[in-house]
Design an enzyme around this catalytic site. Sequence first.
Site, short mmCIF file in Angstrom:
data_model
loop_
_atom_site.label_atom_id
_atom_site.label_comp_id
_atom_site.label_asym_id
_atom_site.label_seq_id
_atom_site.Cartn_x
_atom_site.Cartn_y
_atom_site.Cartn_z
N ASP A 131 0.78 -1.17 -0.01
CA ASP A 131 0.06 -0.06 -0.07
C ASP A 131 0.82 1.41 -0.17
O ASP A 131 0.68 2.24 0.81
CB ASP A 131 -0.88 0.15 1.20
N GLU A 189 -11.08 1.10 -3.91
CA GLU A 189 -10.26 1.47 -2.77
C GLU A 189 -9.15 2.33 -2.81
O GLU A 189 -8.84 2.62 -4.15
CB GLU A 189 -9.75 0.30 -1.69
#
Length: 543
Positions: A15, A196
């Site tokens: 991420d 997302e």
Amino acid sequence: MTFIRNPVLRGFNPDPSIMRLGDDIYIATSTFEWYPGVQIHHSRDLVNWRMAARPLNRPAQLDMRGDPDSCGVWAPDLSHADGRFWLVYTDVKRFGRSTLDGAKGVTLRDFHNYLVTCDRIDGAWSDPVYLNSSGFDPALFHDDDGRSWLLNMLWDHRPDRPRFAGIVIQELDRATGALVGERRTIFQGTERGFTEGPHLYKRDGWYHLLVAEGGTGWGHAVVMARARDLMGPYELHPDGVVLSSDGRRDVPLARAGHGDLVELADGAPWMAYLCGRPLPGRERCILGRETALQPMRWCEDGWLRTMTADAAPDLRPPAPSLPPAPWPEDAWDGQFDGPTLPAPLQWLRTPYPDEIFSLTARPGRLRLYGRETVGSPFRQALVAQRQTHFRYTATTCLDFEPIDFQQAAGLICYYNSTKFHYLHVTREDGARRLQVMTACPDTGGCTLEVVVGALAEGPIELRVDIDFDQLRFAWRAEGEQSWNFLNGAFDASILSDEASLPGLPNFTGAFVGMACQDMSGRATHADFAFWRYVGREDAEPSA
């Protein structure tokens, strides 16, 4: 010509959020249930990276006791405005289902989003400001009009609704950190679903929204949309995806997605993104989700594309034209001769490390205090480092006098409470024993095998050798020259996202380290004289 060797952040480092301030480039990555929270990496040439900070490092900022496996700190976003660094992140408190697997119904999950700031990347970051709990993957966008905005994905728990309900935006007051005004949905996502990881940029009068879609497995992708107005409507990229491994499992960089952009001083755009490297023939990524980098380009139609316009991840892109900036050698020698835990090591969940380990109780040793069982989500005495190589050897020396079968300590290869191989010393029927405990999702169980029934007293050295999906344990008495290898090999591939029990989150990576348990509650301690991890670089898969 110099090339970038992807992944640039090896082992569990997912991420990525990337930013530049002058000549300094930073990447923040998720740490999930591992403490301290968030890793911030630093480079000046995109080739050489070092650990710069783990900013969430005290109880007022982060307490993950009770957070389930693969919960805790998700998807940090790092930015800079008004002379300060801004970091937003999610602390996930619940990920389980409220229905039986496969049944329809409510899916309740708890995602709490926070903001911390600091004037220095390696300084003391502020106490957190609570933002919201409407979904995960928060990110800040600082507009050129002086206003700031928080984005995150929206979670919908209601039956028969898409759980990933789009990207929402709300203004953030820079002075207080509070959210103001109304929340608005600006992007519903595409048919890939699992929308997302939002990041927002402004260029040539367009607002460009970058999101992750397709889930964080083989179908992961970076998707882009743009609008003239911040609130939309956003039109989709004409190519569908900006970067993806397109579901392939036979490529060196699979699972590519969850990207973020940085612009170098010369205006060149670069994307940081997560990826996974499968074991040959096993379709399991034991190194977890890693971070890669590659150059991008803005095309004549105003859309972002890879250099080859094929949206494919690049294993070995050319490095940018920046002065080489290697960092001074700062290798740890494996000794516990300082008052603080060496940088490669972390522990699980608790913000009170003095309850689980000490470097001063016996100088020159790491002392672990036996606490709860392996995999406990509260106080687990386990100190470990990321696996960053497909092949490595790790060794330690253990001084431990267990009282009975309820005490154990040793060397552990650990993913989470359902996936580990643990070589440990215990005591039963008056004699010390060496045992291996394995939790394996392929069988759905946990096994315990006695490998040495009557172990001599005194310190013992423990060793593990990983060779792709093969794991072998060995031991010897302190001072001996030869190792005693256990018969047979264990399956190292279970220490991966892809090996999992149904319905459980699996988003981290393999660790190797030291552990101690005392299920009697006496907190019997174990002392470790050293910790050595030696990776073998020349045997990794290549394109």
